[in-house]
Scaffold this motif. Sequence first.
Motif, PDB file in Angstrom:
ATOM      1  N   ALA A   1       0.825  -1.206   0.000  1.00  0.00           N
ATOM      2  CA  ALA A   1       0.000   0.000   0.000  1.00  0.00           C
ATOM      3  C   ALA A   1       0.863   1.260   0.000  1.00  0.00           C
ATOM      4  O   ALA A   1       0.553   2.245  -0.679  1.00  0.00           O
ATOM      5  CB  ALA A   1      -0.931  -0.004   1.209  1.00  0.00           C
ATOM      6  N   ASP A   2       1.968   1.225   0.742  1.00  0.00           N
ATOM      7  CA  ASP A   2       2.863   2.382   0.760  1.00  0.00           C
ATOM      8  C   ASP A   2       3.507   2.595  -0.602  1.00  0.00           C
ATOM      9  O   ASP A   2       3.633   3.735  -1.072  1.00  0.00           O
ATOM     10  CB  ASP A   2       3.946   2.190   1.832  1.00  0.00           C
ATOM     11  CG  ASP A   2       3.396   2.350   3.242  1.00  0.00           C
ATOM     12  OD1 ASP A   2       2.306   2.939   3.385  1.00  0.00           O
ATOM     13  OD2 ASP A   2       4.058   1.886   4.188  1.00  0.00           O
TER      14      ASP A   2
ATOM     15  N   ALA B   1       3.040   5.882  -2.948  1.00  0.00           N
ATOM     16  CA  ALA B   1       4.227   6.694  -3.241  1.00  0.00           C
ATOM     17  C   ALA B   1       4.575   6.741  -4.719  1.00  0.00           C
ATOM     18  O   ALA B   1       5.284   7.662  -5.142  1.00  0.00           O
ATOM     19  CB  ALA B   1       5.424   6.151  -2.458  1.00  0.00           C
ATOM     20  N   SER B   2       4.067   5.797  -5.531  1.00  0.00           N
ATOM     21  CA  SER B   2       4.564   5.727  -6.904  1.00  0.00           C
ATOM     22  C   SER B   2       3.491   5.749  -7.988  1.00  0.00           C
ATOM     23  O   SER B   2       3.652   6.444  -9.010  1.00  0.00           O
ATOM     24  CB  SER B   2       5.421   4.465  -7.079  1.00  0.00           C
ATOM     25  OG  SER B   2       4.647   3.299  -6.798  1.00  0.00           O
TER      26      SER B   2
ATOM     27  N   HIS C   1       6.308   3.913   9.423  1.00  0.00           N
ATOM     28  CA  HIS C   1       6.395   2.605  10.068  1.00  0.00           C
ATOM     29  C   HIS C   1       7.181   1.618   9.203  1.00  0.00           C
ATOM     30  O   HIS C   1       7.961   0.805   9.724  1.00  0.00           O
ATOM     31  CB  HIS C   1       4.976   2.085  10.323  1.00  0.00           C
ATOM     32  CG  HIS C   1       4.912   0.824  11.106  1.00  0.00           C
ATOM     33  ND1 HIS C   1       5.282   0.741  12.442  1.00  0.00           N
ATOM     34  CD2 HIS C   1       4.519  -0.435  10.751  1.00  0.00           C
ATOM     35  CE1 HIS C   1       5.105  -0.493  12.883  1.00  0.00           C
ATOM     36  NE2 HIS C   1       4.644  -1.228  11.868  1.00  0.00           N
ATOM     37  N   TYR C   2       6.972   1.689   7.875  1.00  0.00           N
ATOM     38  CA  TYR C   2       7.637   0.769   6.943  1.00  0.00           C
ATOM     39  C   TYR C   2       8.696   1.492   6.101  1.00  0.00           C
ATOM     40  O   TYR C   2       9.003   1.065   4.981  1.00  0.00           O
ATOM     41  CB  TYR C   2       6.604   0.143   6.003  1.00  0.00           C
ATOM     42  CG  TYR C   2       5.592  -0.737   6.685  1.00  0.00           C
ATOM     43  CD1 TYR C   2       5.980  -1.863   7.402  1.00  0.00           C
ATOM     44  CD2 TYR C   2       4.235  -0.439   6.607  1.00  0.00           C
ATOM     45  CE1 TYR C   2       5.039  -2.676   8.027  1.00  0.00           C
ATOM     46  CE2 TYR C   2       3.284  -1.242   7.215  1.00  0.00           C
ATOM     47  CZ  TYR C   2       3.688  -2.363   7.931  1.00  0.00           C
ATOM     48  OH  TYR C   2       2.757  -3.164   8.547  1.00  0.00           O
ATOM     49  N   SER C   3       9.264   2.555   6.615  1.00  0.00           N
ATOM     50  CA  SER C   3      10.196   3.358   5.817  1.00  0.00           C
ATOM     51  C   SER C   3      11.442   2.577   5.408  1.00  0.00           C
ATOM     52  O   SER C   3      12.086   2.910   4.403  1.00  0.00           O
ATOM     53  CB  SER C   3      10.605   4.612   6.591  1.00  0.00           C
ATOM     54  OG  SER C   3      11.256   4.260   7.807  1.00  0.00           O
ATOM     55  N   SER C   4      11.789   1.545   6.127  1.00  0.00           N
ATOM     56  CA  SER C   4      12.977   0.767   5.768  1.00  0.00           C
ATOM     57  C   SER C   4      12.778  -0.020   4.480  1.00  0.00           C
ATOM     58  O   SER C   4      13.745  -0.497   3.882  1.00  0.00           O
ATOM     59  CB  SER C   4      13.340  -0.201   6.908  1.00  0.00           C
ATOM     60  OG  SER C   4      12.259  -1.095   7.157  1.00  0.00           O
ATOM     61  N   TYR C   5      11.529  -0.137   4.008  1.00  0.00           N
ATOM     62  CA  TYR C   5      11.246  -0.893   2.789  1.00  0.00           C
ATOM     63  C   TYR C   5      11.313  -0.020   1.532  1.00  0.00           C
ATOM     64  O   TYR C   5      11.345  -0.561   0.416  1.00  0.00           O
ATOM     65  CB  TYR C   5       9.851  -1.522   2.852  1.00  0.00           C
ATOM     66  CG  TYR C   5       9.728  -2.641   3.852  1.00  0.00           C
ATOM     67  CD1 TYR C   5       9.919  -3.969   3.477  1.00  0.00           C
ATOM     68  CD2 TYR C   5       9.397  -2.383   5.181  1.00  0.00           C
ATOM     69  CE1 TYR C   5       9.792  -5.000   4.389  1.00  0.00           C
ATOM     70  CE2 TYR C   5       9.262  -3.407   6.103  1.00  0.00           C
ATOM     71  CZ  TYR C   5       9.466  -4.720   5.704  1.00  0.00           C
ATOM     72  OH  TYR C   5       9.326  -5.738   6.621  1.00  0.00           O
ATOM     73  N   GLY C   6      11.271   1.272   1.697  1.00  0.00           N
ATOM     74  CA  GLY C   6      11.184   2.140   0.517  1.00  0.00           C
ATOM     75  C   GLY C   6      12.123   3.322   0.595  1.00  0.00           C
ATOM     76  O   GLY C   6      13.004   3.394   1.457  1.00  0.00           O
TER      77      GLY C   6
ATOM     78  N   SER D   1       5.356  10.872   0.930  1.00  0.00           N
ATOM     79  CA  SER D   1       6.055  10.011  -0.019  1.00  0.00           C
ATOM     80  C   SER D   1       7.339  10.645  -0.532  1.00  0.00           C
ATOM     81  O   SER D   1       7.973  10.107  -1.447  1.00  0.00           O
ATOM     82  CB  SER D   1       5.150   9.698  -1.219  1.00  0.00           C
ATOM     83  OG  SER D   1       4.715  10.892  -1.845  1.00  0.00           O
ATOM     84  N   ALA D   2       7.740  11.782   0.038  1.00  0.00           N
ATOM     85  CA  ALA D   2       8.974  12.432  -0.406  1.00  0.00           C
ATOM     86  C   ALA D   2      10.179  11.577  -0.042  1.00  0.00           C
ATOM     87  O   ALA D   2      10.210  10.936   1.010  1.00  0.00           O
ATOM     88  CB  ALA D   2       9.097  13.807   0.237  1.00  0.00           C
ATOM     89  N   PRO D   3      11.191  11.537  -0.916  1.00  0.00           N
ATOM     90  CA  PRO D   3      12.421  10.813  -0.565  1.00  0.00           C
ATOM     91  C   PRO D   3      13.042  11.366   0.711  1.00  0.00           C
ATOM     92  O   PRO D   3      12.839  12.523   1.077  1.00  0.00           O
ATOM     93  CB  PRO D   3      13.326  11.058  -1.786  1.00  0.00           C
ATOM     94  CG  PRO D   3      12.390  11.363  -2.907  1.00  0.00           C
ATOM     95  CD  PRO D   3      11.239  12.091  -2.270  1.00  0.00           C
TER      96      PRO D   3
END
Length: 317
Positions: free
Chosen positions: A83-84, A88-89, A151-156, A163-165
Amino acid sequence: MPHTETPGTEAAPSSRPRWWTELPLIVLVYACYSVGRLLVRGSVSDAVDHGLALLHAEQALYLNAEHPLNRLFTREPWLGVPADFWYASLHYVVTPAVLIWVFRAHAAHYRAARTWLMTSTFIGLIGFTLLPTCPPRLLAPGHGFVDTMAHYSSYGWWGGEASAPRGLGGMTNQYAAMPSLHVGWALWCGVLLWRHGRTRWAKAAGVLYPLITTLVVMGTANHYFLDAVAGAAVMGAGFLLAPYVLRAAARARALFAAARKPAAAAPSATRAPIVSAECQTSAGERFPRQREQRTASGDRPDAAPASAGDSAAAATR
């Protein structure tokens, strides 16, 4: 009632759109939108008040779907991580892909589709300006929301700022939540896929893409349900206004083209035809001894009566 053109009923344009004119136009419009969205940051306290007002309104109407979806996405990584990535994309991939597809495969409908998208986007910018809104993920923890992207920032590639880098959070306006253009643009894509898709898969994607996007923006705590409703309303307004925008653009092009044309040379004064040595003649006049042309029937419609002297001269020949 005024006639309303739709993306499926626009008359064929006089000339096919050219990519070298369309691409700079789209880039310019999107750049203006992005800069405008960044510059319309309102007061954080006002944004929080607006967000809480939306949340309380939903609870009063029993429309609060954000909490259960957010808890599900937080508890189940196999749902939360995709979902993230979706949030984001796809917003930046599917929309231009559908626009290019319409440009290449359905050129007769391209201008209406492009104008609909741009008009709705600028209406959304007005919404961001007038109603800065704090998304659920930025509310105080006591309201029960978890920012799944943090929470899942380590995946992306994203961090804790939408959704900003990572490190570029200052380049986005996190309080531009009302209306949700994630939902609005997805609805635009869905309508075009449904109307112009020639396969069942295309039509199914036209239904599922905006539906899943609506669930994603709520489950990731980026939008309220009413944000999604507002995004759909903005697209509806843009759909109704697009024909008028097209007509105004056509008139502006016509005026610009007329202004570029050189002024026509003033017609010269009407003068009688000049015969040799500046002698002038008019219809019915003849020169002396001029041979007369006879018609097939022997009539001489153009001949003038011959004088007696002329007749005598002719008889002595």
